[in-house]
Write a protein that holds these residues in place. Structure first.
Motif, PDB file in Angstrom:
ATOM      1  N   ASN A 105       0.821  -1.208   0.000  1.00 59.05           N
ATOM      2  CA  ASN A 105       0.000   0.000   0.000  1.00 59.05           C
ATOM      3  C   ASN A 105       0.858   1.263   0.000  1.00 59.05           C
ATOM      4  O   ASN A 105       0.587   2.211  -0.751  1.00 59.05           O
ATOM      5  CB  ASN A 105      -0.928   0.001   1.210  1.00 59.05           C
ATOM      6  N   LEU A 106       1.878   1.288   0.837  1.00 64.22           N
ATOM      7  CA  LEU A 106       2.716   2.480   0.925  1.00 64.22           C
ATOM      8  C   LEU A 106       3.479   2.724  -0.371  1.00 64.22           C
ATOM      9  O   LEU A 106       3.609   3.864  -0.826  1.00 64.22           O
ATOM     10  CB  LEU A 106       3.684   2.350   2.097  1.00 64.22           C
ATOM     11  N   VAL A 107       3.986   1.662  -0.984  1.00 60.91           N
ATOM     12  CA  VAL A 107       4.721   1.806  -2.243  1.00 60.91           C
ATOM     13  C   VAL A 107       3.797   2.290  -3.353  1.00 60.91           C
ATOM     14  O   VAL A 107       4.217   2.980  -4.282  1.00 60.91           O
ATOM     15  CB  VAL A 107       5.394   0.465  -2.616  1.00 60.91           C
ATOM     16  N   CYS A 112      -1.818   2.412   4.689  1.00 64.58           N
ATOM     17  CA  CYS A 112      -1.569   1.109   5.298  1.00 64.58           C
ATOM     18  C   CYS A 112      -2.702   0.819   6.270  1.00 64.58           C
ATOM     19  O   CYS A 112      -2.819   1.458   7.312  1.00 64.58           O
ATOM     20  CB  CYS A 112      -0.219   1.111   6.022  1.00 64.58           C
ATOM     21  N   ASN A 113      -3.531  -0.147   5.937  1.00 65.98           N
ATOM     22  CA  ASN A 113      -4.710  -0.428   6.753  1.00 65.98           C
ATOM     23  C   ASN A 113      -4.446  -1.406   7.887  1.00 65.98           C
ATOM     24  O   ASN A 113      -5.318  -1.657   8.715  1.00 65.98           O
ATOM     25  CB  ASN A 113      -5.830  -0.989   5.868  1.00 65.98           C
ATOM     26  N   SER A 123       6.154   8.165   3.360  1.00 66.94           N
ATOM     27  CA  SER A 123       6.550   7.905   1.969  1.00 66.94           C
ATOM     28  C   SER A 123       7.171   6.521   1.889  1.00 66.94           C
ATOM     29  O   SER A 123       7.628   5.968   2.899  1.00 66.94           O
ATOM     30  CB  SER A 123       7.567   8.955   1.506  1.00 66.94           C
ATOM     31  N   PRO A 124       7.198   5.943   0.662  1.00 70.73           N
ATOM     32  CA  PRO A 124       7.813   4.619   0.513  1.00 70.73           C
ATOM     33  C   PRO A 124       9.259   4.580   0.988  1.00 70.73           C
ATOM     34  O   PRO A 124       9.695   3.572   1.546  1.00 70.73           O
ATOM     35  CB  PRO A 124       7.713   4.366  -0.994  1.00 70.73           C
ATOM     36  N   GLU A 266       4.307  -8.213  -6.430  1.00 70.88           N
ATOM     37  CA  GLU A 266       4.984  -7.131  -7.149  1.00 70.88           C
ATOM     38  C   GLU A 266       6.196  -7.571  -7.965  1.00 70.88           C
ATOM     39  O   GLU A 266       6.885  -6.737  -8.510  1.00 70.88           O
ATOM     40  CB  GLU A 266       5.434  -6.048  -6.153  1.00 70.88           C
ATOM     41  N   TRP A 267       6.504  -8.874  -8.020  1.00 79.42           N
ATOM     42  CA  TRP A 267       7.654  -9.234  -8.855  1.00 79.42           C
ATOM     43  C   TRP A 267       7.355 -10.428  -9.747  1.00 79.42           C
ATOM     44  O   TRP A 267       6.645 -11.356  -9.372  1.00 79.42           O
ATOM     45  CB  TRP A 267       8.913  -9.454  -8.022  1.00 79.42           C
TER      46      TRP A 267
END
Length: 380
Positions: A105-107, A112-113, A123-124, A266-267
């Motif tokens: 979420n942050l990225v 961020c829940n 920030s990220p 994410e990858w």
């Protein structure tokens, strides 16, 4: 390196078996001896393929944990790891999931829940301090985003997820701060995956100044860079040969699992493709060329449409490689045997167990009995 292929390995083995049988000068006549190939993991592939491709030389095979289906992107590896972690320690699973959801979420500039972490990490880039990461990342660049999540998530990957997760989960669950990012960062420090501070001590600096790269220490560097340099070195030559085969024949690139998403999604295979390009620059590897070679591998060996017979396929249900092999009898013909072992990890059936589980005892007993049946079978 182009001669380092599974087909060449099979041809070499076939030649050796024939030489051993028919040029034996010992007292024992091997002319009519039956040949059984055994192997686990990649050698399990070779054992099965010897029976399929050289049925006139090999009578039967035992292939343990054999990933016979080549595949470019292999999310099922971490999916199995995730399932094992959940089965063994649901609390650990939730803590990992919460930490990586927060990072995701942050990225992606979302809140961020999972905790109050949004008010702490604006920030990220501020994630890096909480996670004790010394290497900077540019999160606006896709490859660097992938590296960030890969470097944190792939550490859980193991052929033996039950053993790996037990010790790691014990450490992670002991972290009881309100902030999931701080918890995960402390876990990384306590398990030796990073250090508490990026401020180098005089001892660190003194040691660094005696190296060719005085501006760097181990934790400042990208783990992927370290892997590439190691594989290129003389010490990493065994790893280099296997890396070549994954780039040239099999893929097997372990990527994020889009279903469970325990370690983010994410990858993808970009990191492994870049690794192929870095280690073997003259091979001109691309995603398209690697996929083409994988297609040729599956066309030649038939993948999970195995055409051999008298082969025993064994897989553990906790083995992250099991999805690329045979796990149910109806996945192959009745001329072969499939044995699936609950709670067993990679190649565990090939080991001696002083106190085996009931599942393992029954599986090993069945393997022995089936070998005896195939040895007596005139069709093998």
């Amino acid at each position: 390196m182009s001669l380092l292929t599974s087909q060449q390995a099979l041809a070499d083995a076939a030649l050796f078996i024939q030489w051993l049988k028919y040029n034996n000068s010992g007292a024992t006549n091997l002319d009519n001896a039956k040949v059984v190939t055994f192997g686990g993991s990649y050698p399990g592939n070779l054992a099965a393929w010897m029976r399929q491709n050289y049925p006139n030389i090999v009578n039967l095979a035992v292939a343990s944990s054999a990933p016979v289906e080549a595949k470019l992107e292999f999310p099922e590896f971490l999916r199995t790891v995730s399932e094992v972690i959940y089965q063994q320690d649901p609390t650990c699973f939730r803590k990992i999931y919460g930490a990586f959801r927060c990072m995701d979420n942050l990225v992606n500039d979302l809140q961020c829940n999972e905790t109050e972490a949004w008010s702490v990490y604006a920030s990220p880039q501020e994630l890096l301090d909480g996670l004790h990461q010394c290497r900077p990342y540019n999160f606006s660049v896709n490859f660097e985003r992938q590296q960030f999540f890969h470097n944190l998530g792939a550490r859980w990957g193991s052929n033996f997820p039950g053993h790996r997760s037990t010790s790691k989960c014990h450490t992670l669950v002991l972290q009881n701060n309100l902030d999931v990012i701080e918890d995960y960062g402390n876990f990384l420090v306590q398990t030796g995956q990073t250090r508490e501070t990026c401020q180098r001590s005089e001892k660190d600096l003194s040691a660094a100044l005696r190296t060719p790269h005085a501006e760097k220490t181990r934790f400042d560097e990208d783990p992927e860079d370290e892997i590439v340099e190691f594989v290129k070195s003389l010490s990493g030559r065994d790893g280099k040969s296997w890396t070549w085969q994954t780039c040239y024949e099999f893929g097997y690139f372990q990527v994020a699992d889009p279903e469970i998403q325990l370690f983010s999604d994410e990858w993808d295979s970009l990191i492994d493709i870049r690794r192929c390009q870095s280690i073997f620059p003259d091979a001109n590897f691309t995603r398209k060329s690697i996929q083409s070679r994988i297609d040729l591998t599956n066309a030649f060996y038939k993948g999970k449409k195995f055409e051999g017979s008298c082969t025993i396929f064994v897989n553990g249900q906790w083995d992250p490689w099991h999805s690329l092999g045979f796990n149910q009898q109806n996945e192959t013909t009745s001329r072969n045997t499939v044995i699936s072992i609950p709670q067993a990890e990679h190649c565990e059936d090939m080991k001696s167990h002083p106190n085996p589980s009931v599942f393992m005892y029954q599986a090993q007993q069945r393997i022995r009995e089936q070998i005896g049946k195939y040895l007596m079978d005139p069709n093998c």
